[in-house]
Design a protein around this motif. Structure first.
Motif, short mmCIF file in Angstrom:
data_model
loop_
_atom_site.label_atom_id
_atom_site.label_comp_id
_atom_site.label_asym_id
_atom_site.label_seq_id
_atom_site.Cartn_x
_atom_site.Cartn_y
_atom_site.Cartn_z
N LEU A 50 -23.36 -51.60 8.21
CA LEU A 50 -22.18 -51.90 9.01
C LEU A 50 -22.37 -53.17 9.84
N TYR A 68 -18.70 -55.10 10.47
CA TYR A 68 -17.78 -54.04 10.89
C TYR A 68 -18.08 -53.56 12.30
N HIS A 103 -12.68 -50.10 6.37
CA HIS A 103 -13.39 -51.11 7.14
C HIS A 103 -12.73 -52.48 7.05
N ARG A 154 -9.04 -54.48 10.66
CA ARG A 154 -9.72 -54.80 11.91
C ARG A 154 -8.91 -54.29 13.10
N LYS A 214 -13.75 -51.62 13.55
CA LYS A 214 -13.07 -51.05 12.40
C LYS A 214 -12.58 -49.64 12.72
#
Length: 759
Positions: free
Chosen positions: A231, A236, A317, A320, A348
């Protein structure tokens, strides 16, 4: 939490009880059981923890009495409560001394309550045992739909969905991420959300628990770290500096943990986490369901010869967050290998999925296991309805008598039926049908497609099935199964017309789903039913009938507006009629005496069917009442045993095709039957005898509805006016010095006065 008193003989203790309406068992702490001196039989209890792991705890089953601290005189007996020395509760691993300095309520119980309730309060709880909950699921198999139906929850969700869509449309923007334009959507905040925030310490204990759990499994801990790093590398999430974490006035920290789903490890964020009575989810609108239903996906998957399936990597993801919403999706994490201080922020949206397990073993046939096997047959399109409906009817018969869920002593005949049904389960994978509704060489640009919905009912079940009919430019017809729905008839017996109406309602609902989910160009939707009563209801105003019929008729009329309802006869009779017609056509060119004899017998059968269709008793004018008994119902089990009729012209009376000639003669009999015979069955109270016409000089009483009967005038006929049939229809009446013209229907002939005889 309420204050209660616990009793066991002469012993009594004062304590607090937590009332949980979702609990399946009453649990008593061992210290309380020891102080009361409770003893009971040994018992092992399986406890499912928050992380879904199951732990078996040895203990005892005890009984005691409980009362409210405000009303000790009213006691309640608790049977079979569970108590154990070790209930598997986690030991304190938090810095208690530090936390007690920060939070005063952790320093110990208060000596005196500042605000005491002057009046006692009562908390009402309603617990549903697992057996009762299972029974509620089983009885849904034969529960009839309740109409008119208006789900208040759906109405509320509709208003919330409208507000959520408006927020998305107004605040969604495009942002550039690594040279790529991506969507950034807002959190769907409810109106008038009060300021709320949570400190890091509120989720620190949960992070310690996650780390402790992972420390027992190094491989899982490594996977957990790798998922977080993925991530981070993808952008993210990002690590916050001390200045960034302190810059936000309000911030919310959410706990997280790792789960394994479909042989894949995932990080799940708990947005339902509550702190001081507040949680993130309760301040957010749920939003509408924008994803496609599984039924819709399966229906559209069969529309064209070529189907394409794809997936978006890390789809959620890719969306945004707006900068002002990022502080509310923070979480704590630290790399246990480096022991750094935790802290991170989400950029996310997160989501989680649930899954179920399927088993193929055949357990001992008890009511619980039978329903378990039936519930595992997942059939969204209704391909297996002819098969699964048999099991549903069997389940209903098993539930007609109260039995224990795990009692293997079931009736022998029902067990034999169940074993016969279960023995065919392994054959289900052999069932196949073409994926596409039409053949691959079909030209869709020149095709006309329509949907046909067939609904039918019996005393045991009712349902509907939908077919797609495709006709190309050359007239070639292809028919494909779309979907089907069925329900078991309710335990409380309903008339066949009412069940037929429920089947028609199920067909209308099925058509509404198909109209919504299919992307094909459907030219028309035709509905079929074999109940003339249902057709009569649907062609009438729904307000004429009572709630059961009227509500369903209104719903069907609304859902099928602009479509056509038609009736069919029994399919076996259609086949029989077709065979007879082909036989007649084959011998039409070479008639024999035997052919004429067969045609004569067929005519007499049709005449016999017409005569035996006359009701034996009173016929109600209310179509909602049961159908009257006829000789056909007693002889054949149905009101009309005849084959489907076709209307032929009079010239067919001399046709060499004896099937048409037989039908035409039967039609002539039917015309004379209803015109000459049926009217003679109703005896008229008047106009049965020939009466003499009024003549000039007759004394009559003139009927006047505006006057009392005693004041009706008496006059003398001075002229008569005959009608076109030669009978007197009107007469002129003289009353004193005035004359009136009246219809003979308004005149009452009075007997003539006897003539005086000389003498």
């Amino acid at each position: 939490m309420v204050k209660v008193l616990l009793y066991n003989g002469k012993r009594r203790i004062e304590t607090y009880a937590i009332l949980d309406d979702g609990s399946e068992r009453t649990i008593l702490l061992h210290s309380a059981a020891h102080e009361l001196g409770l003893q009971g039989p040994s018992e092992d209890l399986a406890l499912r923890m928050i992380r879904q792991d199951i732990s078996t705890v040895p203990g005892r089953s005890v009984s005691f009495s409980v009362s409210s601290a405000f009303h000790p005189q009213k006691r309640f007996r608790i049977h079979g409560a569970f108590t154990a020395i070790d209930l598997g509760l986690s030991k304190h691993s938090h810095p208690i001394d530090t936390l007690q300095k920060v939070y005063r309520h952790l320093r110990g119980p208060a000596k005196v309550l500042k605000h005491q309730s002057s009046t006692p309060q009562c908390l009402l709880t309603n617990t549903l045992t697992p057996s009762a909950e299972l029974l509620s699921h089983v009885t849904r198999l034969w529960q009839m739909d309740v109409l008119p139906y208006q789900n208040e929850k759906l109405i509320i969700q509709s208003k919330q969905n409208t507000a959520a869509v408006r927020i998305l449309e107004e605040k969604t923007i495009r942002v550039e991420v690594d040279g790529i334009q991506r969507y950034a959507t807002p959190l769907l905040w409810k109106k008038n959300v009060p300021p709320f925030s949570t400190p890091k310490e509120s989720v620190l204990g949960l992070l310690h628990g996650t780390e402790k759990h992972l420390s027992k499994n190094p491989a899982k801990a490594e996977t957990y770290s790798q998922e977080i790093k993925k991530l981070l590398d993808a952008g993210y999430i990002k690590k916050l500096t001390s200045a960034e974490s302190q810059a936000s006035v309000s911030a919310w920290y959410i706990p997280h943990h790792m789960v394994r789903h479909n042989v894949k490890d995932r990080i799940v964020f708990n947005c339902s986490f509550a702190h001081q009575g507040a949680s993130l989810n309760e301040h957010l609108l749920p939003g509408p369901t924008l994803g496609s239903t599984l039924l819709g996906v399966l229906l559209r998957f069969r529309e064209y010869p070529i189907a394409v399936s794809s997936d978006i990597k890390g789809m959620f993801h890719q969306v945004r967050l707006l900068p002002e919403d990022k502080p509310f999706l923070r979480f704590l994490w630290r790399d246990t290998a480096r022991s750094t201080s935790p802290g991170a922020s989400c950029t996310k949206l997160a989501y989680a999925q649930k899954s179920g397990l399927r088993h193929t073993e055949h357990p001992e046939p008890t009511m619980r296991n039978i329903y378990r096997v039936l519930a595992r047959q997942y059939d969204p399109l209704g391909l297996l309805i002819p098969y699964t409906t048999q099991a549903k009817i069997l389940v209903q018969r098993l539930w007609s008598k109260k039995r224990d869920w795990d009692d293997p002593q079931l009736p022998t005949d029902l067990l034999q039926e169940w074993h016969a049904w279960e023995s065919e389960l392994h054959q289900l994978p052999a069932i196949s049908l073409p994926r596409c509704y039409v053949s691959p060489e079909t030209d869709f640009s020149t095709c006309t497609q329509s949907i046909h919905i067939f609904s039918d009912a019996s005393e045991k079940a009712y349902g509907a099935v939908a077919y797609l009919r495709t006709v190309d430019h050359a007239g070639y017809i292809q028919v494909a199964f779309l979907a089907a729905r069925s329900r078991v008839a309710p335990v409380r017996q309903q008339s066949i017309p009412r069940l037929e109406l429920c089947a028609a309602h199920a067909g209308a609902q099925l058509a509404a789903v198909l109209r919504k989910e299919l992307t094909l160009s459907i030219s028309s939707i035709t509905y079929w039913t074999d109940s003339t009563t249902v057709l009569t209801w649907l062609q009438s105003q729904s307000c004429r009938y009572k709630v059961f019929v009227g509500a369903r008729v209104a719903g069907i009329q609304e859902m099928t507006e602009g479509s056509v309802w038609r009736t069919f006869s029994n399919f076996s009779e259609l086949l029989e009629a077709s065979v007879r017609a082909r036989h007649g056509a084959a011998t039409a060119s070479n008639p024999t005496a035997e052919d004429y004899k067969q045609a004569e017998l067929a005519l007499f059968r049709k005449v016999e069917s017409i005569v035996n269709s006359k009701p034996l008793g009173y016929t109600s004018s209310d179509v909602a009442d049961p159908d009257p008994i006829t000789p056909n119902m007693l002889l054949m089990g149905r009101p009309d045993p005849s084959t489907p009729q076709v209307i032929y012209s009079d010239i067919e009376l001399l046709s060499c095709r004896r099937c048409k000639q037989c039908q035409a003669l039967a039609d002539q009999f039917w015309i004379h039957f209803i015109r000459n015979y049926l009217p003679s069955l109703q005896t008229r109270s008047k106009w049965q005898q020939e009466r003499d016409d009024l003549t000039v000089g007759s004394i009559v009483l003139i009927v006047d509805q505006q006057l009392p009967r005693a004041m009706w005038p008496v006059g003398k006929v001075i002229a008569v006016i005959p009608g076109v049939d030669g009978r007197v229809r009107t007469a002129q009446i003289q009353v004193k010095d005035k004359s009136y013209t009246r219809s003979v229907a308004r005149l009452i002939r009075l007997p003539a006065f006897p003539q005086d005889t000389p003498g």
